[in-house]
Design an enzyme around this catalytic site. Structure first.
Site, PDB file in Angstrom:
ATOM      1  N   SER A 266       0.681  -1.190  -0.039  1.00  0.00           N
ATOM      2  CA  SER A 266       0.062  -0.094  -0.011  1.00  0.00           C
ATOM      3  C   SER A 266       0.867   1.065  -0.208  1.00  0.00           C
ATOM      4  O   SER A 266       1.925   1.268   0.415  1.00  0.00           O
ATOM      5  CB  SER A 266      -0.938  -0.010   1.486  1.00  0.00           C
ATOM      6  OG  SER A 266      -0.096   0.513   2.409  1.00  0.00           O
ATOM      7  N   ASP A 267       0.220   2.355  -0.349  1.00  0.00           N
ATOM      8  CA  ASP A 267       0.946   3.594  -0.086  1.00  0.00           C
ATOM      9  C   ASP A 267       0.839   4.037   1.308  1.00  0.00           C
ATOM     10  O   ASP A 267       0.079   3.426   2.173  1.00  0.00           O
ATOM     11  CB  ASP A 267       0.375   4.600  -0.987  1.00  0.00           C
ATOM     12  CG  ASP A 267       1.431   5.838  -1.296  1.00  0.00           C
ATOM     13  OD1 ASP A 267       2.492   5.868  -0.700  1.00  0.00           O
ATOM     14  OD2 ASP A 267       1.477   6.437  -2.422  1.00  0.00           O
ATOM     15  N   TRP A 268       1.487   5.084   1.565  1.00  0.00           N
ATOM     16  CA  TRP A 268       1.499   5.475   3.280  1.00  0.00           C
ATOM     17  C   TRP A 268       0.219   5.552   3.742  1.00  0.00           C
ATOM     18  O   TRP A 268      -0.709   6.595   3.267  1.00  0.00           O
ATOM     19  CB  TRP A 268       2.217   6.865   3.394  1.00  0.00           C
ATOM     20  CG  TRP A 268       2.449   7.219   4.547  1.00  0.00           C
ATOM     21  CD1 TRP A 268       1.530   7.663   5.426  1.00  0.00           C
ATOM     22  CD2 TRP A 268       3.760   7.503   5.300  1.00  0.00           C
ATOM     23  NE1 TRP A 268       1.975   8.094   6.698  1.00  0.00           N
ATOM     24  CE2 TRP A 268       3.319   7.821   6.657  1.00  0.00           C
ATOM     25  CE3 TRP A 268       4.869   7.063   5.024  1.00  0.00           C
ATOM     26  CZ2 TRP A 268       4.248   8.381   7.715  1.00  0.00           C
ATOM     27  CZ3 TRP A 268       5.778   7.307   6.321  1.00  0.00           C
ATOM     28  CH2 TRP A 268       5.797   7.893   7.490  1.00  0.00           C
ATOM     29  N   GLY A 269      -0.208   4.728   4.732  1.00  0.00           N
ATOM     30  CA  GLY A 269      -1.607   4.887   5.380  1.00  0.00           C
ATOM     31  C   GLY A 269      -2.989   4.569   4.642  1.00  0.00           C
ATOM     32  O   GLY A 269      -3.795   4.824   5.083  1.00  0.00           O
TER      33      GLY A 269
END
Length: 721
Positions: A266-269
């Site tokens: 995933s991307d950040w968060g």
């Protein structure tokens, strides 16, 4: 290690240990880091325990061999099964030796240098302990309001695909297992992150599957075909479902159709952001939807480690789903040799020798020169070294020329424009003044610049956006230069002296107020560590500009999105029988961009002649050759980028007015001619039909070959089946 050994290792792991492999945490969480595991600030709210850290699978953002070795050593002492960490970082266009931003690299149209830049970035990153880079970003971009256009190579799916492959080859090499000087690449952001509504970062993306496949997916697929090891999910929605929870996108397309079996992160968060997106009621549902969609690693949120166990125990997901994700992560660790060599290429002594070496800086300088695009030149350039030059503007003596994704790049070690010019002409002929800041200024600054410029023979204006004005979260509704810089241009115009504008920015700009008031414009983008030296090479004519735009410059922000490969309408403005009013047009501005895709000037001139096809038709087995003679008609050697476009005149669905299909860079001496030959095949004529079949149709086509997307003689031919 083979899969049977890795599966044996997985069988020894507890469920908690498996789940912890699926979380990526930032460096401060780890003992041995410069923070030594002292968690402060907002990240405390993640609720990460020491046990989770000891069992975690990957680290984000460690910098330097000493820190990486220290973290890995401490981790292996605390991890029950001795499973090493993966170290990942955003090495987007250079590690410490910073190359031009990717949009600029795209404007070089130089795949070899692009690959070399990634190879150098990988070498510096690897010796500093990095295993994986979150690059390349291959999102197709059409809206310059979006700040992250600077990370893409432009608006064309074919060209983006070629650069995607070049970057992956550069980062990973031919054998990642044996070449310790390379890093695993992670293509991003899957998918269609480059098409947010309104050009606003993280915003909704909405398009048909046909358009997705036609324009936005090819570059990701090209990266996969080149062997990219990882894929990162996008923040945006795809057909109403956020990418990180999109089972069709990640399972059906990426895994099943495209056969990708690498790691998906995933991307950040982004996993926890499924809640504000409105597709998950809480962290438990977010974890469920992300793991079911196939996301292997959750970056910097804790939905997996908090809730996957209960989802398994409740029977909502099978433990085998977690095992599959863990296996993919362990495979990558094994491929990188981390079980046998947990520090891989990290080496403090070599790091000092390799990082920011003279050789690497020279490569950055060469690529920066090829990435700049000459947008206007009314006979002012190249500069003469015996003339007095006033270097004016907020970028005259600024190191903020690396771009917003340079991470470890040093602004202090960047070659400023004034210093680059001084190296060429000496300080005695150079004058300088700031004139104004990026978006603020005083009357005193303006007057000082006027007085300094009045003493010079030529004015070089160094203008642009500071790095915070583009990049991630750097969306802008007004893409003109700040008003204070426009005022500086107008003030100095009163001197009636030859004036050159050098632009430092991360996006195509609305250039009104600049291009119409100066004699020459050089688009330098964020050119990297050697930017000032490279620009000086160009301004003084030691290097001939050869870059060409890979993203159109709008006439006005009101046109956006404006791109060359658009569809026609039922009432095109340029139709022979077009009425004056009732056609597709603006009443106040042209339809065409200010500067089109493929445009770029040189200090010499080129003529195109004798364009011809080898026949008037092709079929499934037989291709056509298109030849054209290109002549350097000027007085300086130069490199020209010859571009081939094709138009399908009648498709099953509406087809673009033109599509780039090939290009070739050629070097020509003054007066020299070369014949360039392109091959046109049936495969180049295929497209996605309304039923999503990818095939060609018999019928009429036009081929165009020329210096940019707007110029070129139409050469008709038929596809016969």
């Amino acid at each position: 290690m083979r899969d049977n050994q890795l599966n044996s290792l997985i069988q020894q792991m507890t469920l908690e240990e498996k789940i912890a492999q699926l979380i990526q945490l930032a460096t401060p969480f780890y003992q041995g880091s410069n923070y030594n595991g002292q968690i402060t600030g907002p990240i405390v709210e993640l609720g990460i325990t020491e046990e989770i850290v000891h069992n975690s699978g990957s680290v984000l953002g460690a910098s330097g061999a000493e820190e990486v070795i220290s973290i890995q050593k401490t981790h292996l002492e605390n991890n029950r099964l001795g499973i090493p960490l993966l170290f990942m970082a955003d090495v987007v266009h250079g590690f410490k030796t910073i190359f031009p931003v990717p949009l600029a690299i795209g404007c070089s149209w130089d795949l070899g240098l692009a690959e070399k830049s990634a190879e150098i970035a990988a070498r510096e990153a690897a010796v500093s302990g990095v295993h994986v880079t979150f690059a390349p970003m291959v999102d197709l971009v059409r809206d310059p309001r979006w700040g992250r256009v600077m990370e893409s190579t432009g608006e064309d799916p074919y060209l983006n695909s070629q650069f995607a492959k070049a970057f992956v080859r550069g980062f990973q090499g031919s054998d990642l297992e044996t070449d310790k000087n390379r890093v695993a690449a992670c293509v991003k952001h899957f998918a269609a992150y480059g098409a947010p509504e309104g050009g606003r970062d993280y915003n909704t993306v909405n398009m048909s599957e046909r358009q997705l496949r036609e324009s936005y997916l090819p570059a990701y697929k090209a990266a996969l075909d080149a062997g990219v090891e990882m894929v990162m999910t996008a923040f945006n929605t795809v057909d109403g479902i956020p990418a990180s929870a999109n089972k069709w996108l990640m399972r059906d397309l990426l895994r099943d159709e495209w056969k990708f079996d690498g790691v998906l992160i995933s991307d950040w968060g982004a996993v926890k952001e499924l809640i504000p997106h409105g597709v998950a009621a809480d962290e438990t549902e977010a974890a469920y939807k992300a793991i079911q969609a196939g996301v292997d690693i959750e970056m910097m949120t804790a939905c997996y480690v908090k809730h996957l166990r209960e989802l398994v125990e409740n029977g909502d997901i099978h433990e085998t789903t977690i095992d599959e994700a863990v296996l993919r992560i362990l495979r990558l660790k094994a491929k990188l040799g981390l079980f046998e060599h947990p520090y891989r290429a990290a080496d403090e002594s070599l790091e000092k020798e390799i990082v920011m070496s003279h050789q690497h800086r020279q490569a950055s300088r060469e690529l920066a020169a090829k990435s700049c695009v000459l947008l206007k030149n009314d006979g002012v350039l190249p500069l003469q070294k015996d003339r007095k030059i006033a270097v004016i503007g907020p970028f005259a003596q600024s190191g903020d020329i690396l771009g917003p994704w340079s991470w470890l790049g040093s602004k202090e070690q960047a070659v400023q424009l004034y210093d680059g010019l001084t190296e060429k002409a000496g300080s005695s002929l150079l004058l300088t003044a700031k004139g104004c800041g990026i978006d603020t200024g005083t009357e005193e600054q303006l007057n000082e610049a006027f007085d300094i410029a009045s003493q010079a023979d030529i004015i070089v204006l160094a203008l642009g956006e500071d790095s915070e004005m583009s990049g991630e979260a750097g969306s802008r509704a007004d893409i003109r230069l700040p008003e204070v810089q426009i005022e500086l241009v107008k003030k100095l115009k009163q001197l009636h002296k030859p004036t050159v504008a050098v632009l430092f920015n991360g996006r195509p700009l609305d250039l009104h107020g600049v291009i119409d008031h100066v004699d020459a414009v050089l688009e330098a983008w964020y050119p990297g560590t050697e930017g000032g030296a490279a620009i000086a090479d160009l301004l003084f004519g030691d290097v001939n500009p050869s870059g060409k735009l890979t993203m159109s410059f709008p006439f006005s922000v009101g046109q956006v999105p404006v791109y060359y490969n658009h569809f026609n309408t039922g009432r095109p403005k340029d139709a022979p029988d077009a009425q004056e009013r009732y056609v597709s047009q603006y009443l106040d501005i042209p339809n065409q961009p200010l500067l089109p895709f493929g445009f770029g000037l040189s200090y010499t001139t080129y003529s195109y002649s004798e364009a011809k096809l080898s026949g008037d038709s092709i079929n499934l087995e037989q291709s056509l050759s298109l030849t054209i003679k290109v002549t350097n008609t000027g007085k300086m050697a130069g490199e020209e980028i010859v571009q081939l476009y094709i138009q399908d005149l009648a498709g099953e669905v509406v087809r673009p007015l033109k599509e780039l299909k090939a290009f070739e860079k050629i070097m020509l001496q003054p007066g020299e001619s070369k014949k360039v030959t392109f091959t046109i095949t049936e495969e180049q004529l295929r497209y996605y039909h309304s039923d999503l079949q990818f095939k060609s149709d018999p019928g009429a086509f036009n081929a165009y070959v020329g210096p940019n997307s707007q110029q070129g003689q139409a050469l008709p031919f038929q596809l016969v089946k």
